[in-house]
Scaffold this active site. Structure first.
Site, PDB file in Angstrom:
ATOM      1  NE  ARG A 179      -3.870   0.110   2.195  1.00 32.87           N
ATOM      2  CZ  ARG A 179      -4.701   0.433   3.185  1.00 32.87           C
ATOM      3  NH1 ARG A 179      -4.755  -0.311   4.281  1.00 32.87           N
ATOM      4  NH2 ARG A 179      -5.448   1.516   3.094  1.00 32.87           N
ATOM      5  CB  CYS A 237      -1.906   3.383   9.528  1.00 32.82           C
ATOM      6  SG  CYS A 237      -3.326   3.798  10.568  1.00 32.82           S
TER       7      CYS A 237
END
Length: 312
Positions: A179, A237
């Site tokens: 990611r 995050c």
């Protein structure tokens, strides 16, 4: 600065048998798995109270604040009292996924001014591995607590502050490497990372058994990422959940860090914010707005609504 972060399964067993048992909070949650309460009912630590991350540890999602905004202080206080937490009582939190979700409750309770809050090291797996008992079913609600909370005891930052940390300090991206690189983005509007942020996946905080790595090993890990030279450290995050786990690991290692609660879910929803792709932090934040830079091609900005994959 240093406070106790972890409680072992053996320590929790002894505390639960003492005359001042802690409140035990079960934050069973994983990205793409809406059945936390069912998992709790199938087996939980005796006396543990189930905590719903989406509704009790976060405000409703929004493009500006991300998928898991910080809860309203009054709403959060009501939830903590509903869990039965009393003034002066210790709190031990856990999940069944290496504490990557439970750390959100740990951080929020610290943010709200509580100091005796720890993570069950190894999470529920450590309790099981020790052969300790589990209860099944949904128990009656505990007697209401009377804990007093004062929001703001830990530092937070917004998107502008995160950009400054990426440029002038150290900004850690706690998501999975794919990611960060922009190889995949299962839930948020755009793939990639905040330009200048350094990849430090949360999973690398843990040993194979789900316990946190020793403090000296964690310190070496974060120093290699630049923590030793950085005066200020920030963490983000996907939506501010697993970043709290990174902050716990940093505290174990002897570092303080600031949380960007909106994280990538808020940053990527703003077309005026740049996104970088590839394995490196990429250059300064002067890249084109709404574009992607780095080792892989630019990604589109259409919103995705997938419920699988990656860290939150």
């Amino acid at each position: 600065m240093s406070r106790r972060v972890l409680t072992t399964a053996a320590e929790l067993r002894d505390l639960l048998g003492s005359d001042r048992p802690p409140a035990v909070l079960d934050v069973r949650w994983a990205l793409g798995d809406p059945h936390g309460r069912g998992h709790y009912a199938a087996g939980h630590i005796p006396g543990a109270v189930y905590v719903d991350l989406d509704t009790e540890l976060a405000a409703p999602p929004s493009p500006r604040d991300g998928r898991h905004p910080l809860p309203d202080p009054d709403t959060f206080r009501s939830a903590v009292r509903r869990w039965g937490v009393r003034e002066g009582q210790a709190v031990v939190v856990h999940d069944d996924l290496g504490n990557t979700a439970a750390a959100r409750a740990w951080w929020l309770l610290r943010y709200a001014g509580l100091t005796d809050v720890t993570l069950l090291d190894g999470a529920l797996g450590a309790w099981r591995a020790a052969g300790l008992p589990l209860e099944t079913g949904i128990p009656a609600a505990p007697a209401p607590g009377d804990v007093v909370l004062r929001a703001g005891a830990l530092p937070v930052t917004d998107a502008d502050g995160a950009a400054e940390l990426a440029a002038d300090g150290l900004l850690l991206d706690a998501r999975a490497g794919e990611r960060y690189r922009g190889d995949a983005e299962p839930v948020d509007p755009r793939a990639g990372h905040i330009p200048g942020a350094v990849s430090a996946p949360t999973g690398e905080n843990l040993a194979a058994d789900g316990t946190f790595l020793p403090a000296d090993v964690l310190r070496e890990r974060f120093e290699k990422a630049g923590a030793g030279a950085a005066a200020r450290i920030g963490v983000y995050c996907g939506s501010g959940v697993t970043a709290a786990h990174q902050i716990a690991a940093l505290e174990i290692a002897g570092f303080e860090a600031v949380l960007f609660p909106g994280s990538w879910s808020a940053w990527s929803a703003d077309p005026g914010r740049p996104a970088a792709t590839g394995p490196l932090p990429s250059g300064p934040l002067s890249v084109a707005r709404g574009s992607s830079v780095g080792g892989s091609s630019a990604r589109g900005s259409s919103a995705k609504d997938s419920s699988v994959g990656g860290s939150s």
